[in-house]
Design a protein around this motif. Structure first.
Motif, mmCIF file in Angstrom:
data_model
loop_
_atom_site.group_PDB
_atom_site.id
_atom_site.type_symbol
_atom_site.label_atom_id
_atom_site.label_comp_id
_atom_site.label_asym_id
_atom_site.label_seq_id
_atom_site.Cartn_x
_atom_site.Cartn_y
_atom_site.Cartn_z
ATOM 1 N N VAL A 102 35.902 -16.387 -37.320
ATOM 2 C CA VAL A 102 35.539 -17.902 -37.143
ATOM 3 C C VAL A 102 36.595 -18.527 -38.299
ATOM 4 N N TYR A 103 36.545 -18.048 -39.497
ATOM 5 C CA TYR A 103 37.363 -18.538 -40.670
ATOM 6 C C TYR A 103 38.836 -18.338 -40.354
ATOM 7 N N GLU A 104 39.358 -17.293 -39.742
ATOM 8 C CA GLU A 104 40.798 -17.200 -39.301
ATOM 9 C C GLU A 104 41.166 -18.110 -38.165
ATOM 10 N N ASN A 105 40.280 -18.471 -37.613
ATOM 11 C CA ASN A 105 40.575 -19.271 -36.392
ATOM 12 C C ASN A 105 40.924 -20.866 -36.951
ATOM 13 N N VAL A 106 40.207 -21.316 -37.800
ATOM 14 C CA VAL A 106 40.200 -22.675 -38.645
ATOM 15 C C VAL A 106 41.583 -22.363 -39.695
ATOM 16 N N GLN A 107 41.549 -21.299 -40.276
ATOM 17 C CA GLN A 107 42.689 -21.179 -41.031
ATOM 18 C C GLN A 107 43.902 -21.246 -40.624
ATOM 19 N N GLU A 166 43.793 -24.848 -52.022
ATOM 20 C CA GLU A 166 43.491 -26.073 -51.265
ATOM 21 C C GLU A 166 43.228 -25.734 -49.871
ATOM 22 N N ARG A 167 43.919 -25.198 -49.303
ATOM 23 C CA ARG A 167 44.011 -24.796 -47.720
ATOM 24 C C ARG A 167 42.568 -24.077 -47.571
ATOM 25 N N HIS A 168 42.390 -23.207 -48.374
ATOM 26 C CA HIS A 168 40.873 -22.351 -48.653
ATOM 27 C C HIS A 168 39.796 -23.442 -48.352
ATOM 28 N N ASP A 169 39.808 -24.482 -49.398
ATOM 29 C CA ASP A 169 38.788 -25.381 -49.537
ATOM 30 C C ASP A 169 38.811 -26.138 -48.482
ATOM 31 N N TRP A 170 39.773 -26.561 -47.817
ATOM 32 C CA TRP A 170 39.806 -27.535 -46.674
ATOM 33 C C TRP A 170 39.258 -26.837 -45.340
ATOM 34 N N THR A 171 39.616 -25.645 -45.305
ATOM 35 C CA THR A 171 39.192 -24.695 -44.037
ATOM 36 C C THR A 171 37.542 -24.622 -44.151
ATOM 37 N N MET A 172 37.185 -24.349 -45.576
ATOM 38 C CA MET A 172 35.509 -24.100 -45.886
ATOM 39 C C MET A 172 34.887 -25.609 -45.556
ATOM 40 N N ARG A 173 35.546 -26.578 -46.060
ATOM 41 C CA ARG A 173 34.982 -27.683 -45.936
ATOM 42 C C ARG A 173 34.847 -28.320 -44.411
ATOM 43 N N ASN A 174 35.794 -27.925 -43.560
ATOM 44 C CA ASN A 174 35.390 -28.312 -42.140
ATOM 45 C C ASN A 174 34.333 -27.353 -41.579
ATOM 46 N N GLN A 206 31.809 -23.570 -29.723
ATOM 47 C CA GLN A 206 32.193 -24.913 -29.750
ATOM 48 C C GLN A 206 32.364 -25.812 -31.153
ATOM 49 N N ARG A 207 31.212 -25.319 -32.076
ATOM 50 C CA ARG A 207 31.396 -25.856 -33.224
ATOM 51 C C ARG A 207 32.500 -25.473 -34.057
ATOM 52 N N VAL A 208 33.052 -24.339 -33.974
ATOM 53 C CA VAL A 208 34.122 -23.895 -34.348
ATOM 54 C C VAL A 208 35.316 -24.567 -34.033
ATOM 55 N N GLY A 209 35.398 -24.742 -32.664
ATOM 56 C CA GLY A 209 36.402 -25.574 -32.207
ATOM 57 C C GLY A 209 36.506 -26.712 -32.531
ATOM 58 N N ILE A 210 35.523 -27.535 -32.907
ATOM 59 C CA ILE A 210 35.422 -28.716 -33.353
ATOM 60 C C ILE A 210 36.040 -28.857 -34.609
ATOM 61 N N ALA A 211 35.664 -27.630 -35.585
ATOM 62 C CA ALA A 211 35.938 -27.352 -36.929
ATOM 63 C C ALA A 211 37.653 -27.254 -36.810
ATOM 64 N N ARG A 212 38.019 -26.557 -35.937
ATOM 65 C CA ARG A 212 39.469 -26.198 -35.869
ATOM 66 C C ARG A 212 40.166 -27.711 -35.859
ATOM 67 N N ALA A 213 39.811 -28.203 -34.767
ATOM 68 C CA ALA A 213 40.329 -29.504 -34.463
ATOM 69 C C ALA A 213 40.182 -30.600 -35.634
ATOM 70 N N LEU A 214 39.403 -30.534 -36.169
ATOM 71 C CA LEU A 214 39.171 -31.746 -37.382
ATOM 72 C C LEU A 214 39.946 -31.183 -38.476
ATOM 73 N N ALA A 215 40.122 -29.824 -38.725
ATOM 74 C CA ALA A 215 40.983 -29.455 -39.722
ATOM 75 C C ALA A 215 42.467 -29.866 -39.789
ATOM 76 N N MET A 216 42.539 -30.112 -38.563
ATOM 77 C CA MET A 216 44.226 -30.603 -38.310
ATOM 78 C C MET A 216 44.445 -32.063 -38.932
ATOM 79 N N GLU A 217 43.173 -32.606 -39.255
ATOM 80 C CA GLU A 217 43.215 -34.167 -39.659
ATOM 81 C C GLU A 217 43.937 -35.047 -38.537
ATOM 82 N N PRO A 218 43.390 -34.954 -37.401
ATOM 83 C CA PRO A 218 44.183 -35.628 -36.263
ATOM 84 C C PRO A 218 44.227 -37.433 -36.112
ATOM 85 N N LYS A 219 44.987 -37.711 -35.723
ATOM 86 C CA LYS A 219 44.917 -39.209 -35.869
ATOM 87 C C LYS A 219 43.928 -39.669 -34.511
#
Lengths: 306, 265
Positions: free
Chosen positions: B95-100, B115-123, B146-159
């Protein structure tokens, strides 16, 4: 991929409730029975039972087969030696696999080692070339159209048919044998890798595109892990084939090696030695297969797509 | 030339196979403001996923263009993160690596490792998945994936966040739970969201506007329904809300009276 069914080693559900709770006398102080933990001995018994369920049936089958063999070949005039005769005739080879009297007069260990070295070298080259070519063919439609028909034809050529050609090319037995191993085991690796690469789910490709992974990142982070189960299927078939090929090739090229040992034994009419060697060949082949399977289990852990 | 944050302009899409050409989308135009939550609803096969893929850059439009923040969309990119219907987590990563993976790729040059670790964790905390960092996708439930999928998408800080039927494969209870979570995240971060759905209640509950598409081939935008419900919205309170019911019946009437799927798939 076969997995050995193994019972979970959790606390047994059927850990018996101590039967000491039955009231003995009404006035007696109720002594609460010490709850028995699933003792180490219980766990040991369980482990022994698990091992037994795996090992007993084949051992039993083996015992029956050896008994039948013994009966069939004990008759005078039998063309093949009975198990007891093999032990008697080849006792020296059985008890001392490590002797080395120079030349090709060595213990079985040295012959097997020589064969394994050839296999290791030829197979390693096959893995590198096979995965690389498989990736190319799986990735590019044109490479597939151009190469796949060629592969399909070449892979049907029997291993030994390559030997004269490679002897002519290399003019030496050692590289020829290695080439034969390579050419035998490379096809299943290529074909399975290509299938694995072609079957990378479109979703993963989309993920890679959204993330804008570059070619290198895509190769290592998406392609190889995603195709790993297929690649390992190819690797497993490949190691089996290369072990098949080495015995046959060594019979022809001579020198130290289990194949030549068998041929030599045949020329000296030492049928017992041949049978002993065959047992070793089978066991080593089995172990090689298991080794790759084990590696596959470790590497592809969690790759199942759910 | 419009000044909307995301604008889809006169997009046509047709697929050619052999000699036949199938027109999927015809002259689709849509303008989305920053922070808006838009749902696209329609019967299956109406090309709504194709439209989302065009916005994502995964599919090219035959003609027309998509502009995001004044820039032409011509390839996929992390500024238009997609949450795929079937989560599309990489099963060999935790899960962590997918977002990371996403965080490292998008912020590899701008953020330090810490910072990247913190950002991954925050999402992951945002979707409440911090308890399963080391689990692999096969070991968690569909809703969690699906929640992890959402976290991954949010982590990209998309427009703009693109959701392709994100709750389609989930059971009703999990779906409701996730909808609430998405609503909360949207309230917190103010993302611009484009969501594909075929669930009328989901569309009304979550969206500022509902884009209703006609049936294909050559689907277009039939109607757009404004949902003037104040936020934050409460699922229970809305059940009897007249505005909610009106929006709901507008969409239902569109889908089942005027644009009934004749050849039911």
């Amino acid at each position: 991929m076969q997995t050995i069914a193994r019972k979970p080693v959790t606390a047994p559900m059927d850990a018996e409730v101590p039967a000491t709770q039955a009231p003995r006398s009404k006035a007696a102080v109720l002594t609460l029975p010490v709850p028995r933990r699933p003792a180490a001995s219980g766990r040991l018994a369980r482990a022994v039972r698990d091992i037994a369920t795996v090992t007993l049936p084949p051992l039993l089958t083996l015992a029956i087969l050896v008994a039948v063999w013994e009966m069939l070949c004990s008759t005078p005039g039998a063309s093949l030696p009975a198990p007891s005769a093999i032990i008697e005739n080849s006792w020296q080879l059985i008890v001392d696999p490590f002797f080395d009297s120079g030349g090709t007069n060595k213990g079985l260990f040295w012959h097997l080692l020589a064969s394994l070295q050839r296999v290791a070298l030829g197979y390693t080259i096959a893995v590198v070339v096979g995965v690389a070519l498989g990736t190319l063919v799986g990735q590019s439609v044109w490479a597939m159209r151009g190469l796949d028909p060629l592969f399909q034809v070449l892979r049907t050529v029997p291993p030994l048919a390559w030997l004269p050609l490679s002897l002519a090319a290399f003019r030496d037995g050692q590289p020829s044998a290695i080439f034969v191993i390579f050419i035998t085991s490379v096809w299943p690796i290529i074909i399975n890798t290509a299938v694995g690469i072609r079957n990378i789910p479109a979703d993963y490709q989309n993920v890679a595109r959204v993330l804008r992974l570059n070619a290198g990142e895509y190769f290592f982070k998406i392609m190889i892990p995603s195709a790993a189960p297929y690649i390992f299927t190819g690797l497993r078939i490949g190691i089996g084939l290369s072990w098949l090929a080495i015995v046959a090739a060594e019979m022809l090229i001579g020198g130290v090696g289990i194949g030549f040992f068998i041929w030599d034994a045949w020329n000296s009419s030492l049928i017992s030695d041949i049978i002993l060697a065959l047992i070793y060949v089978g066991l080593i082949g089995f172990m090689l297969d298991r080794l790759v399977a084990l590696l596959a289990r470790g590497v592809t852990r969690g790759t199942a797509n759910t | 030339m419009s000044h909307a944050y995301l604008s889809i302009e006169q997009v046509d899409k047709s697929f050619r196979r052999g000699g036949t050409t199938t027109e999927v989308l015809r002259k689709v135009s849509l303008e989305v403001d920053k922070g808006e939550y838009i749902s696209i609803i329609g019967h299956s096969g109406c090309g709504k996923s194709t439209l989302l893929n065009i916005v994502a850059g995964l599919t090219d439009a035959t003609s027309g263009a998509v502009l995001l923040d004044g820039k032409l969309v011509d390839q996929p990119g992390p500024d238009r993160a997609v949450v795929f219907q079937n989560h599309s987590l990489l099963p060999w990563l935790t899960v962590y690596e997918n977002v990371q993976l996403a965080v490292n790729k998008v912020f590899g040059k701008t953020k330090s490792a810490g910072e990247r670790h913190d950002w991954t964790m925050r999402n992951l905390e945002l979707v409440q998945m911090q308890h399963a960092l080391d689990k692999r996708p096969a070991e968690i439930s569909g809703g969690m994936k699906q929640r992890v999928g959402i976290a991954r998408a949010l982590a990209m800080e998309p427009k703009v966040l693109l959701l392709d039927e994100p709750f389609g494969a989930l059971d009703a209870l999990t779906r409701a739970h996730l909808q609430d979570q998405v609503m909360q995240i949207h309230a917190e971060l103010g993302n611009t969201v484009l969501m594909i759905t075929h669930d009328v209640d989901e569309a009304v509950l979550l969206s500022d506007r509902i884009v209703m598409m006609t049936n294909g081939p050559a689907a277009r935008i039939g109607e757009i329904c404004e949902v003037p419900l104040p936020r934050p919205r409460q699922r229970i309170a809305l059940v009897a809300d007249p505005t909610y019911l009106e929006c709901r019946s507008t969409v239902l009437r569109f889908l089942y009276e005027r644009h009934r799927l004749v050849a039911a798939a």
